[in-house]
Every structure is written in C-alpha cells, then in structure tokens.
Design a protein around this motif. Structure first.
Motif, PDB file in Angstrom:
ATOM      1  N   PRO A  44       6.498  -4.341  -2.472  1.00  0.00           N
ATOM      2  CA  PRO A  44       7.352  -3.587  -2.023  1.00  0.00           C
ATOM      3  C   PRO A  44       6.193  -2.761  -3.366  1.00  0.00           C
ATOM      4  O   PRO A  44       6.317  -2.971  -4.181  1.00  0.00           O
ATOM      5  N   VAL A  45       6.962  -0.702  -3.386  1.00  0.00           N
ATOM      6  CA  VAL A  45       6.713   0.025  -3.982  1.00  0.00           C
ATOM      7  C   VAL A  45       8.133   0.511  -4.961  1.00  0.00           C
ATOM      8  O   VAL A  45       9.216   0.358  -4.038  1.00  0.00           O
ATOM      9  N   LEU A  46       7.832   0.873  -5.845  1.00  0.00           N
ATOM     10  CA  LEU A  46       9.179   2.234  -6.325  1.00  0.00           C
ATOM     11  C   LEU A  46       8.651   3.143  -5.335  1.00  0.00           C
ATOM     12  O   LEU A  46       7.995   4.214  -6.759  1.00  0.00           O
ATOM     13  N   ALA A  47       9.264   4.408  -4.996  1.00  0.00           N
ATOM     14  CA  ALA A  47       9.437   5.650  -4.154  1.00  0.00           C
ATOM     15  C   ALA A  47       9.919   6.165  -5.240  1.00  0.00           C
ATOM     16  O   ALA A  47      10.555   5.841  -6.180  1.00  0.00           O
ATOM     17  N   SER A  48       9.416   7.889  -5.640  1.00  0.00           N
ATOM     18  CA  SER A  48      10.019   8.502  -6.476  1.00  0.00           C
ATOM     19  C   SER A  48      11.470   8.615  -5.713  1.00  0.00           C
ATOM     20  O   SER A  48      11.902   8.629  -5.326  1.00  0.00           O
ATOM     21  N   GLY A  49      12.329   9.087  -7.253  1.00  0.00           N
ATOM     22  CA  GLY A  49      13.713   8.801  -7.234  1.00  0.00           C
ATOM     23  C   GLY A  49      14.248   7.508  -7.398  1.00  0.00           C
ATOM     24  O   GLY A  49      13.565   6.547  -7.675  1.00  0.00           O
ATOM     25  N   PHE A  50      15.220   7.464  -6.762  1.00  0.00           N
ATOM     26  CA  PHE A  50      16.276   5.769  -6.859  1.00  0.00           C
ATOM     27  C   PHE A  50      15.928   5.006  -5.680  1.00  0.00           C
ATOM     28  O   PHE A  50      15.913   5.594  -5.035  1.00  0.00           O
ATOM     29  N   ASN A  51      15.660   3.923  -5.974  1.00  0.00           N
ATOM     30  CA  ASN A  51      14.699   2.581  -5.183  1.00  0.00           C
ATOM     31  C   ASN A  51      16.024   1.628  -5.552  1.00  0.00           C
ATOM     32  O   ASN A  51      16.382   0.921  -5.948  1.00  0.00           O
ATOM     33  N   TYR A  72       9.484  10.049 -12.026  1.00  0.00           N
ATOM     34  CA  TYR A  72       8.009  10.692 -11.215  1.00  0.00           C
ATOM     35  C   TYR A  72       7.241  11.099 -10.570  1.00  0.00           C
ATOM     36  O   TYR A  72       8.738  10.065  -9.499  1.00  0.00           O
ATOM     37  N   GLY A  73       6.783  11.898 -10.003  1.00  0.00           N
ATOM     38  CA  GLY A  73       6.750  12.077  -8.213  1.00  0.00           C
ATOM     39  C   GLY A  73       5.318  11.289  -7.458  1.00  0.00           C
ATOM     40  O   GLY A  73       5.018  11.579  -6.047  1.00  0.00           O
ATOM     41  N   VAL A  74       5.336  10.387  -8.465  1.00  0.00           N
ATOM     42  CA  VAL A  74       4.030   9.216  -7.485  1.00  0.00           C
ATOM     43  C   VAL A  74       4.664   8.040  -6.814  1.00  0.00           C
ATOM     44  O   VAL A  74       5.352   7.762  -8.574  1.00  0.00           O
ATOM     45  N   TYR A  75       4.592   7.246  -6.472  1.00  0.00           N
ATOM     46  CA  TYR A  75       4.928   5.408  -6.125  1.00  0.00           C
ATOM     47  C   TYR A  75       4.684   4.854  -7.673  1.00  0.00           C
ATOM     48  O   TYR A  75       3.302   4.889  -7.642  1.00  0.00           O
ATOM     49  N   SER A  76       5.013   3.798  -7.288  1.00  0.00           N
ATOM     50  CA  SER A  76       4.601   2.823  -8.831  1.00  0.00           C
ATOM     51  C   SER A  76       4.184   1.340  -7.933  1.00  0.00           C
ATOM     52  O   SER A  76       4.382   1.305  -7.034  1.00  0.00           O
ATOM     53  N   GLU A  77       3.358   0.268  -8.926  1.00  0.00           N
ATOM     54  CA  GLU A  77       3.187  -0.767  -7.445  1.00  0.00           C
ATOM     55  C   GLU A  77       3.843  -1.655  -8.918  1.00  0.00           C
ATOM     56  O   GLU A  77       2.718  -2.293  -9.599  1.00  0.00           O
ATOM     57  N   PRO A  78       4.568  -2.005  -8.860  1.00  0.00           N
ATOM     58  CA  PRO A  78       5.707  -2.748  -9.866  1.00  0.00           C
ATOM     59  C   PRO A  78       4.671  -4.075 -10.196  1.00  0.00           C
ATOM     60  O   PRO A  78       5.399  -4.588  -9.451  1.00  0.00           O
ATOM     61  N   LYS A  79       5.502  -5.535 -11.095  1.00  0.00           N
ATOM     62  CA  LYS A  79       5.088  -6.525 -11.444  1.00  0.00           C
ATOM     63  C   LYS A  79       7.009  -6.599 -10.937  1.00  0.00           C
ATOM     64  O   LYS A  79       7.760  -6.166 -12.285  1.00  0.00           O
ATOM     65  N   ILE A  80       7.023  -7.751 -10.826  1.00  0.00           N
ATOM     66  CA  ILE A  80       8.725  -7.952 -10.548  1.00  0.00           C
ATOM     67  C   ILE A  80       9.453  -9.177 -10.260  1.00  0.00           C
ATOM     68  O   ILE A  80       7.602 -10.075  -9.558  1.00  0.00           O
ATOM     69  N   GLN A  81       9.538  -9.915 -11.817  1.00  0.00           N
ATOM     70  CA  GLN A  81      10.507 -10.724 -11.487  1.00  0.00           C
ATOM     71  C   GLN A  81      12.010 -11.178 -11.143  1.00  0.00           C
ATOM     72  O   GLN A  81      12.876 -10.926 -11.933  1.00  0.00           O
ATOM     73  N   ILE A  82      12.166 -12.540 -10.060  1.00  0.00           N
ATOM     74  CA  ILE A  82      13.318 -12.434  -9.731  1.00  0.00           C
ATOM     75  C   ILE A  82      13.675 -13.970 -10.281  1.00  0.00           C
ATOM     76  O   ILE A  82      12.795 -14.776 -10.548  1.00  0.00           O
TER      77      ILE A  82
END
Length: 105
Positions: free
Chosen positions: A76-83, A17-27
């Motif tokens: 961290p956020v997930l920017a549009s495209g590859f991260n 998508y063209g908008v960043y997301s605010e993920p939940k990240i499990q390490i």
C-alpha cells in the motif's frame, strides 16, 4: 515526521502532502487478515507476532525473517488526504503503526 497509529478498523491516516508516500507499516497482531489502506487491499496469512511491510523496498518481514510468501496483493501507498484503514479476518490486530515517509515536490 511522526508515526501514526491506527488502533481500530475504520480509522484513517492523513497524508498532508500532494504526493503519495511509500510507508513502512508495522502490524501488531496475529492470524489471517485482509487489510485495506486507502484504495489498496492485501492479505496476510499466518501472522504470528506481527510483521513489517516496507512499501519502499517491497518486502514483508519480521526481524530477520522474510515473509513475502505470507502476503498477497500490492504493497500500500498513502495517497494525498485521508486513507481509511480497515481489516477483517481471524486473530487480532491491536494496532498498525505507519512510518509514513512523507514526500514533497
């Protein structure tokens, strides 16, 4: 939406998508780590059996235990495209699971 798993340093999470997301990240792992997700680098100390980083609410935890003191740097956020996701440090990470929480306009 589906979760995305990163099982080795250097792989990427793709935001379609063209908008960043605010993920939940499990390490899943242990030790002291420096992790980079896209353009954001943060450090985790004394990971025992894994932890969760919730960017949306700005909390780091494991179960009912808050671990904000074990994290330094920005969530961290997930920017549009590859991260690209990379890590280094002591101990191991078997995988990092992203619940991306995609957003659209």
């Amino acid at each position: 939406y589906e979760t995305q798993e990163v099982t080795q340093s250097g792989l990427s999470v793709y935001n379609p998508y063209g908008v960043y997301s605010e993920p939940k990240i499990q390490i899943i792992g242990s030790g002291d780590k420096r992790i980079r997700v896209g353009n954001t680098t943060f450090e985790l100390e004394n990971i025992v059996s894994g932890m969760i980083l919730d960017t949306e609410i700005q909390e780091a935890y494991s179960g009912e235990t808050l671990l904000n003191g074990s994290m330094s740097g920005a969530f961290p956020v997930l920017a549009s495209g590859f991260n690209e996701v990379t890590w280094q440090g002591t101990g191991t990470i078997s995988k990092i699971i992203f619940d991306p929480r995609w957003r659209t306009l």
